[in-house]
Design an enzyme around this catalytic site. Structure first.
Site, PDB file in Angstrom:
ATOM      1  N   HIS A  82       2.243 -21.160  12.905  1.00  0.00           N
ATOM      2  CA  HIS A  82       2.795 -20.178  11.963  1.00  0.00           C
ATOM      3  C   HIS A  82       3.572 -19.140  12.750  1.00  0.00           C
ATOM      4  CE1 HIS A  82       3.161 -17.546   8.501  1.00  0.00           C
ATOM      5  NE2 HIS A  82       2.893 -16.559   9.332  1.00  0.00           N
ATOM      6  N   ASP A 161      -3.794 -14.126  -2.628  1.00  0.00           N
ATOM      7  CA  ASP A 161      -2.752 -13.613  -1.731  1.00  0.00           C
ATOM      8  C   ASP A 161      -1.431 -13.424  -2.475  1.00  0.00           C
ATOM      9  OD1 ASP A 161      -1.588 -12.874   0.864  1.00  0.00           O
ATOM     10  OD2 ASP A 161      -0.405 -14.668   0.507  1.00  0.00           O
ATOM     11  N   ARG A 168       1.363  -5.404  -2.690  1.00  0.00           N
ATOM     12  CA  ARG A 168       1.520  -4.666  -1.421  1.00  0.00           C
ATOM     13  C   ARG A 168       2.977  -4.276  -1.227  1.00  0.00           C
ATOM     14  NH1 ARG A 168      -0.436  -8.692   2.645  1.00  0.00           N
ATOM     15  NH2 ARG A 168       0.302  -7.199   4.184  1.00  0.00           N
ATOM     16  N   SER A 183      -3.844 -12.188   4.838  1.00  0.00           N
ATOM     17  CA  SER A 183      -2.829 -12.829   4.017  1.00  0.00           C
ATOM     18  C   SER A 183      -2.339 -14.124   4.673  1.00  0.00           C
ATOM     19  CB  SER A 183      -1.661 -11.849   3.814  1.00  0.00           C
ATOM     20  OG  SER A 183      -0.522 -12.502   3.347  1.00  0.00           O
ATOM     21  N   LYS A 187      -3.631 -18.514   3.753  1.00  0.00           N
ATOM     22  CA  LYS A 187      -2.750 -19.633   3.378  1.00  0.00           C
ATOM     23  C   LYS A 187      -2.840 -20.748   4.411  1.00  0.00           C
ATOM     24  CE  LYS A 187       0.316 -16.392   3.010  1.00  0.00           C
ATOM     25  NZ  LYS A 187       1.326 -15.397   2.755  1.00  0.00           N
TER      26      LYS A 187
END
Ligand code: URA
Length: 436
Positions: A82, A161, A168, A183, A187
């Protein structure tokens, strides 16, 4: 438990326990917490902070607020990467098939671009027919059959999320390490992976510009991932300069095809190979980064990664003919060449990623708001990179666009973004720290 009590606890600096965090997340997903209550809770968390245990509880409840991909029946090591997002960050498009060619299984769920950072899904969608909306069963089948998939997060994955991230954004509570970590990981861990390599970016073109903030986030995500039973490593990588020479969507896919043919820009090719080697090492399939790197370079050079990409594109309904004929990708009506016009050669010593991203956004290749449409053909290609020696008359960049009226302004800003010198620069490696 009434929401006001949970909010009051955090507002007054108290520590949240399992029941309170669970009540919060269940309330967010069911809608029993009002938007005002959820927004207040987020602000209390933002202002008072969360310790490691509270953050772990938050992550766990967010992760289990929806469906988890079941990768159990698939043999082999399931791995993903990621990135916190950057300018020209097309890494995933090459990394997933390259990692699969090295024997890893990659069930990658990705996102769309927002602001100055591009999105993997938007880039892939510039391939005619490519489908990113896959159900979990189909994701499972493709990971088993092809070895890699890049799809969008389904609505069933980490729904907490999705709701919290939007709020947010509205309540100025995005930039908090605990909230960001929960967050991102809610995922990624829902993919059912065994290991995760985090590419946490800092610098001008990054979401977190300061190295110290990026390092704090990286260490927190490594601790949280491990506590959740996933092998996690994080690399801190510099995003002062764009990644590669193309920034946009179709132009980036074209660059990825060149990289997969082992004919792309050297710096980004090396960066991607390093990341895949990091994944291979983390998986335990190599005993050092060096031996992993050798394996990875071999799979790029022998065409295995290109073949995996072809299989992935075909499996997701895309037109794999673009691999042989990139001119089938969307094209803008105009391409404006910015030339180096001085009389003597000069070295490129710096390219401001943020300034370049702003131009790309204006060509229509990016979106300012989540609901904006994008132009897949817009962007920049052939961008000069630090280390280049420009000769008089050489192309510094090509701007792909449909709006002649702005070209002069873009050209001026592009020239200001590229710093030149008669001295050869000393180039620093993008990878500044490895936390493993
Ligand atoms: N990306 C995410 O997915 N979540 C955040 O909170 C920030 C960046």
């Amino acid at each position: 438990m009434i929401p006001q009590e949970v909010i009051r606890c955090k507002r007054d600096g108290g520590e949240l326990g399992l029941e309170q965090v669970r009540d919060f997340i269940e309330g967010v997903v069911s809608g029993s917490w009002t938007r005002a209550q959820t927004g207040s809770m987020l602000m209390a968390m933002f202002q008072r902070g969360m310790n490691l245990e509270e953050t772990r509880l938050l992550l766990d409840e967010m992760l289990h607020s929806g469906e988890l991909l079941d990768m159990e029946g698939i043999p082999g090591h399931k791995a993903d990467k990621h990135s916190t997002g950057g300018v020209g960050d097309k890494v995933s498009l090459v990394l997933a098939p390259l990692a699969a060619a090295c024997g890893l299984r990659v069930p990658m769920l990705s996102g769309r671009g927002l602001g100055h950072t591009g999105g993997t899904l938007d880039k892939l969608e510039s391939i005619p027919g490519f489908n990113v909306f896959l159900e979990s069963k189909r994701i499972h089948r493709q990971v088993a059959e092809v070895g890699c998939v890049i799809a969008g997060q389904t609505r069933a994955i980490a729904p907490a999320d999705r709701i919290l991230y939007a709020l947010r954004d509205e309540t100025a509570t995005v930039e908090h390490a605990s909230l960001i970590a929960a967050s991102i990981l809610s995922k990624k861990l829902a993919e059912g992976i065994d290991s995760l390599l985090l590419d946490v970016k800092f610098g001008r073109g990054a979401f977190l510009q300061e190295f110290e903030n990026a390092e704090h986030l990286a260490r927190l995500m490594v601790d949280l991932g491990r506590a959740a039973g996933c092998r996690v490593a994080a690399w801190l990588t510099c995003m002062d300069q764009p990644l590669g020479r193309a920034i946009g969507n179709a132009v980036e896919v074209e660059e990825c095809i060149a990289i997969l043919k082992d004919d792309g820009p050297e710096e980004i090719t090396d960066f991607i190979c390093q990341l895949v080697a990091g994944m291979v090492e983390l998986s335990g399939q190599a005993d050092s980064l060096e031996s992993a790197l050798e394996q990875v370079r071999g799979k790029l050079a022998d065409g295995s990664a290109l073949e995996k990409f072809r299989q992935m594109v075909t499996a997701q309904g895309g037109d794999a003919a673009v691999l042989d004929k990139p001119s089938l990708l969307p094209r803008s009506r105009q391409v404006h060449e910015v030339l180096y016009e001085e009389a003597s050669p000069a070295h490129v010593i710096d390219v401001d990623a943020r300034a370049i991203a702003e131009i790309v956004l204006q060509t229509g290749a990016g979106r300012r708001n989540a609901e904006d449409a994008i132009d897949p053909a817009g962007g920049i290609s052939g961008l000069a990179c630090p280390g280049d020696l420009l000769e008089p008359g050489q192309v510094m960049a090509r701007i792909h666009h449909d709006d002649k009226s702005r070209v002069a302004d873009w050209e001026e800003r592009l020239r200001n973004a590229v710093r030149l010198s008669d001295q050869k620069p000393v180039l620093e490696n993008r990878i500044r720290m490895r936390i493993s």
